[in-house]
Design a protein around this motif. Structure first.
Motif, PDB file in Angstrom:
ATOM      1  N   PRO A   6      -2.515  18.575 -22.541  1.00  0.00           N
ATOM      2  CA  PRO A   6      -1.454  18.033 -21.702  1.00  0.00           C
ATOM      3  C   PRO A   6      -0.310  19.032 -21.537  1.00  0.00           C
ATOM      4  O   PRO A   6       0.078  19.702 -22.493  1.00  0.00           O
ATOM      5  N   VAL A   7       0.218  19.117 -20.343  1.00  0.00           N
ATOM      6  CA  VAL A   7       1.357  19.993 -20.067  1.00  0.00           C
ATOM      7  C   VAL A   7       2.661  19.356 -20.547  1.00  0.00           C
ATOM      8  O   VAL A   7       3.606  20.055 -20.867  1.00  0.00           O
ATOM      9  N   GLY A   8       2.695  18.027 -20.632  1.00  0.00           N
ATOM     10  CA  GLY A   8       3.886  17.342 -21.128  1.00  0.00           C
ATOM     11  C   GLY A   8       4.917  17.102 -20.045  1.00  0.00           C
ATOM     12  O   GLY A   8       4.606  17.043 -18.856  1.00  0.00           O
ATOM     13  N   TYR A   9       6.173  16.976 -20.474  1.00  0.00           N
ATOM     14  CA  TYR A   9       7.254  16.691 -19.535  1.00  0.00           C
ATOM     15  C   TYR A   9       7.419  17.816 -18.520  1.00  0.00           C
ATOM     16  O   TYR A   9       7.289  19.001 -18.841  1.00  0.00           O
ATOM     17  N   THR A  10       7.721  17.428 -17.281  1.00  0.00           N
ATOM     18  CA  THR A  10       8.126  18.372 -16.247  1.00  0.00           C
ATOM     19  C   THR A  10       9.488  17.936 -15.719  1.00  0.00           C
ATOM     20  O   THR A  10       9.954  16.829 -16.016  1.00  0.00           O
ATOM     21  N   ASN A  11      10.108  18.785 -14.930  1.00  0.00           N
ATOM     22  CA  ASN A  11      11.424  18.399 -14.415  1.00  0.00           C
ATOM     23  C   ASN A  11      11.294  17.333 -13.333  1.00  0.00           C
ATOM     24  O   ASN A  11      10.193  16.923 -12.959  1.00  0.00           O
ATOM     25  N   ASN A  17       5.122  23.900 -25.216  1.00  0.00           N
ATOM     26  CA  ASN A  17       3.874  23.548 -25.884  1.00  0.00           C
ATOM     27  C   ASN A  17       2.800  24.554 -25.485  1.00  0.00           C
ATOM     28  O   ASN A  17       3.029  25.441 -24.658  1.00  0.00           O
ATOM     29  N   ALA A  18       1.632  24.424 -26.058  1.00  0.00           N
ATOM     30  CA  ALA A  18       0.589  25.419 -25.844  1.00  0.00           C
ATOM     31  C   ALA A  18       0.193  25.526 -24.375  1.00  0.00           C
ATOM     32  O   ALA A  18       0.040  26.629 -23.841  1.00  0.00           O
ATOM     33  N   LEU A  21       0.812  -1.211   0.000  1.00  0.00           N
ATOM     34  CA  LEU A  21       0.000   0.000   0.000  1.00  0.00           C
ATOM     35  C   LEU A  21       0.849   1.267   0.000  1.00  0.00           C
ATOM     36  O   LEU A  21       0.313   2.364   0.143  1.00  0.00           O
ATOM     37  N   ILE A  22       2.149   1.133  -0.192  1.00  0.00           N
ATOM     38  CA  ILE A  22       3.008   2.304  -0.332  1.00  0.00           C
ATOM     39  C   ILE A  22       2.965   2.729  -1.793  1.00  0.00           C
ATOM     40  O   ILE A  22       3.415   2.004  -2.681  1.00  0.00           O
ATOM     41  N   ARG A  23       2.441   3.885  -2.036  1.00  0.00           N
ATOM     42  CA  ARG A  23       2.191   4.358  -3.395  1.00  0.00           C
ATOM     43  C   ARG A  23       3.329   5.249  -3.886  1.00  0.00           C
ATOM     44  O   ARG A  23       3.957   5.976  -3.131  1.00  0.00           O
ATOM     45  N   LYS A  24       3.576   5.161  -5.187  1.00  0.00           N
ATOM     46  CA  LYS A  24       4.506   6.045  -5.879  1.00  0.00           C
ATOM     47  C   LYS A  24       3.873   6.501  -7.188  1.00  0.00           C
ATOM     48  O   LYS A  24       3.087   5.758  -7.794  1.00  0.00           O
ATOM     49  N   ALA A  25       4.222   7.694  -7.608  1.00  0.00           N
ATOM     50  CA  ALA A  25       3.793   8.167  -8.926  1.00  0.00           C
ATOM     51  C   ALA A  25       4.839   7.717  -9.928  1.00  0.00           C
ATOM     52  O   ALA A  25       5.744   8.470 -10.290  1.00  0.00           O
ATOM     53  N   LEU A  26       4.732   6.460 -10.370  1.00  0.00           N
ATOM     54  CA  LEU A  26       5.704   5.938 -11.321  1.00  0.00           C
ATOM     55  C   LEU A  26       5.692   6.736 -12.613  1.00  0.00           C
ATOM     56  O   LEU A  26       6.720   6.891 -13.273  1.00  0.00           O
ATOM     57  N   SER A  27       4.537   7.218 -12.972  1.00  0.00           N
ATOM     58  CA  SER A  27       4.407   8.177 -14.063  1.00  0.00           C
ATOM     59  C   SER A  27       3.221   9.064 -13.734  1.00  0.00           C
ATOM     60  O   SER A  27       2.343   8.686 -12.961  1.00  0.00           O
ATOM     61  N   TYR A  28       3.223  10.254 -14.309  1.00  0.00           N
ATOM     62  CA  TYR A  28       2.145  11.185 -14.009  1.00  0.00           C
ATOM     63  C   TYR A  28       1.982  12.136 -15.178  1.00  0.00           C
ATOM     64  O   TYR A  28       2.872  12.275 -16.033  1.00  0.00           O
ATOM     65  N   ALA A  29       0.836  12.787 -15.218  1.00  0.00           N
ATOM     66  CA  ALA A  29       0.554  13.750 -16.277  1.00  0.00           C
ATOM     67  C   ALA A  29      -0.296  14.869 -15.721  1.00  0.00           C
ATOM     68  O   ALA A  29      -1.080  14.673 -14.779  1.00  0.00           O
TER      69      ALA A  29
END
Length: 216
Positions: free
Chosen positions: A54-59, A102-103, A16-24
């Motif tokens: 979509p905002v796309g890639y972030t740092n 991006n836009a 139940l330990i969660r991680k944001a392995l990917s996010y958008a």
């Protein structure tokens, strides 16, 4: 009294330990529909309404959700601690650093409507700073994807801010050794239609896998 088993009481579960392995991150103007049901009845993630970009890639810092909670305390002469406390303000913000030009990233940073630009590459992109900046509320959606450790199925955390306002932006730096980034902070405000300033859902096939088995 019944003797306790500590391990049973603690109920520690690494699954139940969660991680944001990917996010958008997605953004829409205020006239777009608010998100009310990001999942169907089976827990399958649904497409966002028309108008969300979509905002796309972030740092690598990802998205930071911050809270500013302040209390109003009553102090009494007969007590060393407050005898009454009430919430005075409870503010939520989201901050991130887009890496793409991006836009969505440009419009959120420059405070432009999201339909300001034509399709990328089809015409010149241009914008000017107005004498009086408009107050533009946005609808923001953040989706994080994780995996169920046991089954490998995806599960999602979806957070929606139906009325968010840009409250801070960092410096835009042009330098040879790094990407041009446009860091912003948006604050959530109460939306009358949604009845909240922020709503969060957790669902997906991996989440449904935690459901107890059905006893016939």
């Amino acid at each position: 009294m019944v003797a306790a088993d500590f391990d049973t009481m603690a109920a520690l579960q690494t699954s139940l330990i969660r991680k944001a392995l990917s996010y958008a991150i997605f953004a829409a103007d205020a006239d777009a529909p608010a998100v009310t049901a990001p999942f169907d009845e089976a827990g399958v993630l649904q497409e966002l309404p028309t108008g969300y970009l979509p905002v796309g890639y972030t740092n690598g810092d990802g998205v930071t959700f911050s809270g500013d909670l302040s209390m109003s305390d009553v102090e009494s002469g007969q007590a060393a601690m407050p005898t009454r406390s009430d919430v005075e303000t409870d503010i939520q913000t989201a901050a991130w650093v887009p890496q793409e030009t991006n836009a969505a990233a440009v419009c959120l940073y420059e405070n432009l409507l999201l339909d300001h630009f034509p399709d990328m590459g089809s015409a010149t992109w241009t914008w000017s700073r107005p004498k009086t900046p408009p107050t533009l509320y946005r609808r923001l959606v953040f989706i994080a994807r994780d995996l169920n450790k046991a089954t490998g199925n995806p599960l999602y955390v979806v957070r929606h801010m139906p009325a968010a306002l840009r409250t801070e932006r960092d410096d835009e730096q042009w330098v040879r050794t790094a990407e041009i980034s446009r860091a912003v902070t948006y604050q959530a405000y109460f939306d009358e239609g949604a009845g909240t300033d922020s709503q969060t859902w957790i669902d997906g096939p991996g989440w449904r896998d935690y459901a107890p088995p059905v006893v016939p």
